[in-house]
Motif scaffolding. Structure first.
Motif, PDB file in Angstrom:
ATOM      1  N   GLN A 227       0.765  -1.001   0.022  1.00 18.08           N
ATOM      2  CA  GLN A 227       0.031   0.014  -0.069  1.00 18.08           C
ATOM      3  C   GLN A 227       0.995   1.288  -0.132  1.00 18.08           C
ATOM      4  O   GLN A 227       2.082   1.100   0.620  1.00 18.08           O
ATOM      5  CB  GLN A 227      -0.912   0.095   1.321  1.00 18.08           C
ATOM      6  CG  GLN A 227      -1.863   1.354   1.613  1.00 18.08           C
ATOM      7  CD  GLN A 227      -2.693   1.051   2.685  1.00 18.08           C
ATOM      8  OE1 GLN A 227      -2.370   0.028   3.305  1.00 18.08           O
ATOM      9  NE2 GLN A 227      -3.351   2.081   2.945  1.00 18.08           N
ATOM     10  N   GLY A 228       0.592   2.314  -0.827  1.00 17.49           N
ATOM     11  CA  GLY A 228       1.222   3.493  -0.602  1.00 17.49           C
ATOM     12  C   GLY A 228       1.027   4.407  -2.029  1.00 17.49           C
ATOM     13  O   GLY A 228       0.597   3.840  -3.071  1.00 17.49           O
ATOM     14  N   PHE A 229       1.803   5.560  -2.116  1.00 16.38           N
ATOM     15  CA  PHE A 229       1.537   6.481  -3.256  1.00 16.38           C
ATOM     16  C   PHE A 229       2.171   5.810  -4.382  1.00 16.38           C
ATOM     17  O   PHE A 229       1.970   6.240  -5.848  1.00 16.38           O
ATOM     18  CB  PHE A 229       2.084   7.765  -2.807  1.00 16.38           C
ATOM     19  CG  PHE A 229       1.264   8.719  -2.008  1.00 16.38           C
ATOM     20  CD1 PHE A 229      -0.199   8.292  -1.476  1.00 16.38           C
ATOM     21  CD2 PHE A 229       1.621   9.831  -1.510  1.00 16.38           C
ATOM     22  CE1 PHE A 229      -0.720   8.662  -0.609  1.00 16.38           C
ATOM     23  CE2 PHE A 229       0.820  10.432  -0.575  1.00 16.38           C
ATOM     24  CZ  PHE A 229      -0.416  10.089  -0.161  1.00 16.38           C
ATOM     25  N   HIS A 230       3.097   5.204  -4.097  1.00 29.36           N
ATOM     26  CA  HIS A 230       3.781   4.332  -5.558  1.00 29.36           C
ATOM     27  C   HIS A 230       2.899   3.382  -6.384  1.00 29.36           C
ATOM     28  O   HIS A 230       3.153   3.413  -7.508  1.00 29.36           O
ATOM     29  CB  HIS A 230       5.083   3.583  -4.820  1.00 29.36           C
ATOM     30  CG  HIS A 230       5.978   3.169  -5.941  1.00 29.36           C
ATOM     31  ND1 HIS A 230       6.481   4.006  -7.021  1.00 29.36           N
ATOM     32  CD2 HIS A 230       6.542   1.962  -6.264  1.00 29.36           C
ATOM     33  CE1 HIS A 230       7.247   3.526  -7.921  1.00 29.36           C
ATOM     34  NE2 HIS A 230       7.252   2.106  -7.601  1.00 29.36           N
ATOM     35  N   LEU A 231       1.892   2.862  -5.447  1.00 25.70           N
ATOM     36  CA  LEU A 231       1.112   2.217  -6.168  1.00 25.70           C
ATOM     37  C   LEU A 231      -0.233   2.778  -6.508  1.00 25.70           C
ATOM     38  O   LEU A 231      -0.833   2.651  -7.972  1.00 25.70           O
ATOM     39  CB  LEU A 231       0.780   0.931  -5.293  1.00 25.70           C
ATOM     40  CG  LEU A 231       1.730  -0.080  -5.047  1.00 25.70           C
ATOM     41  CD1 LEU A 231       2.443   0.074  -3.944  1.00 25.70           C
ATOM     42  CD2 LEU A 231       1.126  -1.339  -4.860  1.00 25.70           C
ATOM     43  N   ALA A 232      -0.820   3.519  -5.748  1.00 27.89           N
ATOM     44  CA  ALA A 232      -2.036   4.364  -6.065  1.00 27.89           C
ATOM     45  C   ALA A 232      -2.184   5.490  -4.939  1.00 27.89           C
ATOM     46  O   ALA A 232      -2.014   5.039  -3.606  1.00 27.89           O
ATOM     47  CB  ALA A 232      -3.200   3.533  -6.070  1.00 27.89           C
ATOM     48  N   ARG A 233      -2.845   6.596  -5.510  1.00 26.10           N
ATOM     49  CA  ARG A 233      -3.025   7.664  -4.294  1.00 26.10           C
ATOM     50  C   ARG A 233      -4.622   7.474  -4.218  1.00 26.10           C
ATOM     51  O   ARG A 233      -5.511   6.863  -4.865  1.00 26.10           O
ATOM     52  CB  ARG A 233      -2.765   8.980  -4.961  1.00 26.10           C
ATOM     53  CG  ARG A 233      -1.350   9.336  -5.203  1.00 26.10           C
ATOM     54  CD  ARG A 233      -1.056  10.496  -5.669  1.00 26.10           C
ATOM     55  NE  ARG A 233       0.399  11.219  -5.507  1.00 26.10           N
ATOM     56  CZ  ARG A 233       0.890  11.579  -4.610  1.00 26.10           C
ATOM     57  NH1 ARG A 233       0.071  11.734  -3.640  1.00 26.10           N
ATOM     58  NH2 ARG A 233       2.295  11.919  -4.725  1.00 26.10           N
ATOM     59  N   PRO A 234      -5.025   7.739  -2.935  1.00 27.62           N
ATOM     60  CA  PRO A 234      -6.431   7.603  -2.410  1.00 27.62           C
ATOM     61  C   PRO A 234      -7.246   8.476  -3.517  1.00 27.62           C
ATOM     62  O   PRO A 234      -6.875   9.642  -3.937  1.00 27.62           O
ATOM     63  CB  PRO A 234      -6.351   8.483  -0.987  1.00 27.62           C
ATOM     64  CG  PRO A 234      -5.099   8.347  -0.434  1.00 27.62           C
ATOM     65  CD  PRO A 234      -4.121   8.648  -1.885  1.00 27.62           C
ATOM     66  N   SER A 235      -8.408   7.963  -3.801  1.00 28.66           N
ATOM     67  CA  SER A 235      -9.399   8.733  -4.762  1.00 28.66           C
ATOM     68  C   SER A 235     -10.785   8.599  -4.242  1.00 28.66           C
ATOM     69  O   SER A 235     -11.075   7.693  -3.268  1.00 28.66           O
ATOM     70  CB  SER A 235      -9.263   7.993  -6.250  1.00 28.66           C
ATOM     71  OG  SER A 235      -9.896   6.846  -6.006  1.00 28.66           O
ATOM     72  N   PHE A 236     -11.761   9.394  -4.638  1.00 23.06           N
ATOM     73  CA  PHE A 236     -13.043   9.156  -4.031  1.00 23.06           C
ATOM     74  C   PHE A 236     -13.986   8.013  -4.602  1.00 23.06           C
ATOM     75  O   PHE A 236     -15.263   7.871  -4.059  1.00 23.06           O
ATOM     76  CB  PHE A 236     -13.887  10.565  -4.120  1.00 23.06           C
ATOM     77  CG  PHE A 236     -13.232  12.009  -3.564  1.00 23.06           C
ATOM     78  CD1 PHE A 236     -13.154  11.801  -2.173  1.00 23.06           C
ATOM     79  CD2 PHE A 236     -13.023  12.855  -4.293  1.00 23.06           C
ATOM     80  CE1 PHE A 236     -12.549  12.751  -1.601  1.00 23.06           C
ATOM     81  CE2 PHE A 236     -12.398  13.929  -3.532  1.00 23.06           C
ATOM     82  CZ  PHE A 236     -12.165  14.118  -2.156  1.00 23.06           C
ATOM     83  N   THR A 237     -13.504   7.348  -5.303  1.00 20.28           N
ATOM     84  CA  THR A 237     -14.226   6.157  -5.838  1.00 20.28           C
ATOM     85  C   THR A 237     -13.224   4.882  -5.859  1.00 20.28           C
ATOM     86  O   THR A 237     -11.846   5.082  -6.107  1.00 20.28           O
ATOM     87  CB  THR A 237     -14.672   6.339  -7.323  1.00 20.28           C
ATOM     88  OG1 THR A 237     -13.653   6.726  -8.142  1.00 20.28           O
ATOM     89  CG2 THR A 237     -15.751   7.340  -7.271  1.00 20.28           C
ATOM     90  N   PRO A 238     -13.537   4.020  -5.604  1.00 20.24           N
ATOM     91  CA  PRO A 238     -12.657   2.700  -5.589  1.00 20.24           C
ATOM     92  C   PRO A 238     -12.140   2.332  -6.784  1.00 20.24           C
ATOM     93  O   PRO A 238     -12.848   2.191  -7.872  1.00 20.24           O
ATOM     94  CB  PRO A 238     -13.448   1.410  -5.067  1.00 20.24           C
ATOM     95  CG  PRO A 238     -14.739   2.147  -4.303  1.00 20.24           C
ATOM     96  CD  PRO A 238     -14.758   3.555  -5.206  1.00 20.24           C
ATOM     97  N   GLN A 239     -10.848   2.363  -7.031  1.00 18.62           N
ATOM     98  CA  GLN A 239     -10.138   2.125  -8.311  1.00 18.62           C
ATOM     99  C   GLN A 239     -10.022   0.812  -8.657  1.00 18.62           C
ATOM    100  O   GLN A 239      -9.888  -0.486  -7.833  1.00 18.62           O
ATOM    101  CB  GLN A 239      -8.698   2.486  -8.112  1.00 18.62           C
ATOM    102  CG  GLN A 239      -8.564   4.002  -7.794  1.00 18.62           C
ATOM    103  CD  GLN A 239      -7.090   4.669  -7.691  1.00 18.62           C
ATOM    104  OE1 GLN A 239      -6.436   4.213  -8.288  1.00 18.62           O
ATOM    105  NE2 GLN A 239      -6.879   5.179  -6.392  1.00 18.62           N
TER     106      GLN A 239
END
Length: 405
Positions: A227-239
């Protein structure tokens, strides 16, 4: 940010979903939710609000409830699969004996979100407060299928016993410690946590991964989740899986190739050491001539080694220490008769050598005398006597395949 402004404007509060990726399938298996607050046109993190000790717990509970309701509604309506990771502190959970939180989850279960999809994260420092009551409550939650994760594991070694009692499903490790601590300190922390995870059957989850190096570290050190920004940043919809910032499978394949290359080089080194022993003109004649035998061996290992000696199968040293100092080999006769079977894996390695008639290269370990990281090449001279060639740190440092475990 005024806490009352947040509480009075919950329509400006939304959950952000950060994907958690599986090391097994390299796919998203769930999401951790974080609070965001809209101030003008900017969305701000609610971390300060939740971490502020002056904000009443009742405020935090209300905002948390709002975020959880929105997050579960989003996942149910969009048909998003996977787990939902939520953070709660001990004070919030213990309000009204924990029944308020459980009642909330039962209501969400009626809406189509079963409790076994929920992962409740508790930070390790929460164990300092009313642990017996908290432990009882968390064990009670587990009976409903709720998974328990302990966050920031390793922050306090004194909590190891408490974590063992709780037996959480997941232990979360902050890879930011790599940047803040020396490698040796972090490895010591990680060793304890990894051993604990194996004993209680918990999965290791590495968070705050910000680059390939930290992802490699998580993969190499038993990470089940990333988990982390290298993989994905938080967003308002599930990616979805294809929205990840990197191809985790390709990255891991690169890690595998690198690791295979290192292992191949280590095996080649061990075989080269073994060939040196097989080609030695002097043959082992027994413990009575052990020192004379080692004297004939030192030249073959002059580049790699700083100490050579012989032990019997019970771990008793039958030779002097031959030590390289300032480029010359000297004898330390006072080491004859020392006992080394207490060392981890000593007897197991002896039996491996006796069975397979092959030399063994140890993992890196800290030498008792020098405190430097070294390795040892061990070779069976007979069924009862074994040669130990300690590889110097200087040689290991110049050869990456030996430096990296």
């Amino acid at each position: 940010m005024d806490p009352l402004d947040i509480l009075e404007n919950l329509d400006h509060v939304k959950p952000a979903f950060q994907p958690i990726v599986s090391a097994v399938k390299h796919t998203i298996i769930g999401y951790e939710i974080f609070g965001r607050y809209q101030s003008d046109s900017e969305w701000l993190s609610l971390a300060d609000f939740f971490h502020d000790a002056d904000v009443p717990d009742e405020y935090k509970v209300e905002v948390d409830h709002h975020l959880l309701q929105l997050a579960i509604t989003e996942m149910v309506q969009s048909g998003t699969e996977g787990s939902l990771f939520i953070n709660r502190n001990a004070k919030q959970l213990l309000i009204n004996g924990g029944e308020d939180f459980l009642h909330t989850l039962l209501e969400f279960e009626k809406q189509g979100f079963p409790m076994n999809r929920l992962v409740l994260e508790i930070t390790e420092h929460d164990f300092e407060e009313r642990f017996d009551v908290l432990n009882h409550l968390l064990l009670y939650y587990k009976t409903y299928g709720i998974q328990i994760a302990v966050d920031h594991v390793g922050a306090k070694s004194s909590n190891i016993d408490r974590i063992r009692q709780l037996k959480p499903h997941i232990l979360k490790i902050d890879t930011g410690i790599i940047r803040q601590s020396s490698p040796d300190v972090f490895q010591d922390i990680l060793y304890s946590v990894s051993l604990l995870a194996r004993r209680i059957g918990a999965k290791l989850s590495y968070e705050n991964i910000e680059d390939d190096h930290q992802l490699y570290f998580a993969w190499k050190n038993g990470g089940h989740y990333y988990q982390g920004f290298h993989l994905a940043r938080p967003s308002f919809t599930p990616q979805l899986d294809d929205s990840l910032l990197i191809n985790v499978g390709e990255k891991v394949l690169g890690f595998i190739q690198r690791e295979k290359s290192l292992v191949k080089e280590r095996l080649a080194f061990a075989l080269a050491c073994e060939e040196k022993m097989k080609k030695m003109p002097a043959k082992w004649q027994g413990p009575e001539t052990a020192d004379a035998f080692i004297a004939s061996v030192t030249e073959a290992f002059d580049e790699e080694s700083f100490r050579i000696y012989v032990c019997n199968s019970d771990g008793q040293q039958v030779s002097s220490n031959f030590r390289k100092t300032d480029g010359s080999w000297t004898m330390e006769t006072d080491q004859k008769g020392s006992h080394w079977a207490f060392r981890p894996y000593f007897l197991e390695n002896i039996l491996h050598m006796r069975t397979w008639h092959k030399g063994i290269l140890s993992d890196p370990y800290a030498d008792i005398e020098t405190a430097e990281m070294i390795r040892t090449f061990s070779f069976p001279l007979s069924d009862k006597y074994f040669l130990f060639v300690d590889i110097s740190y200087a040689f290991i440092f110049d050869h990456d395949f030996l430096l990296i475990e």
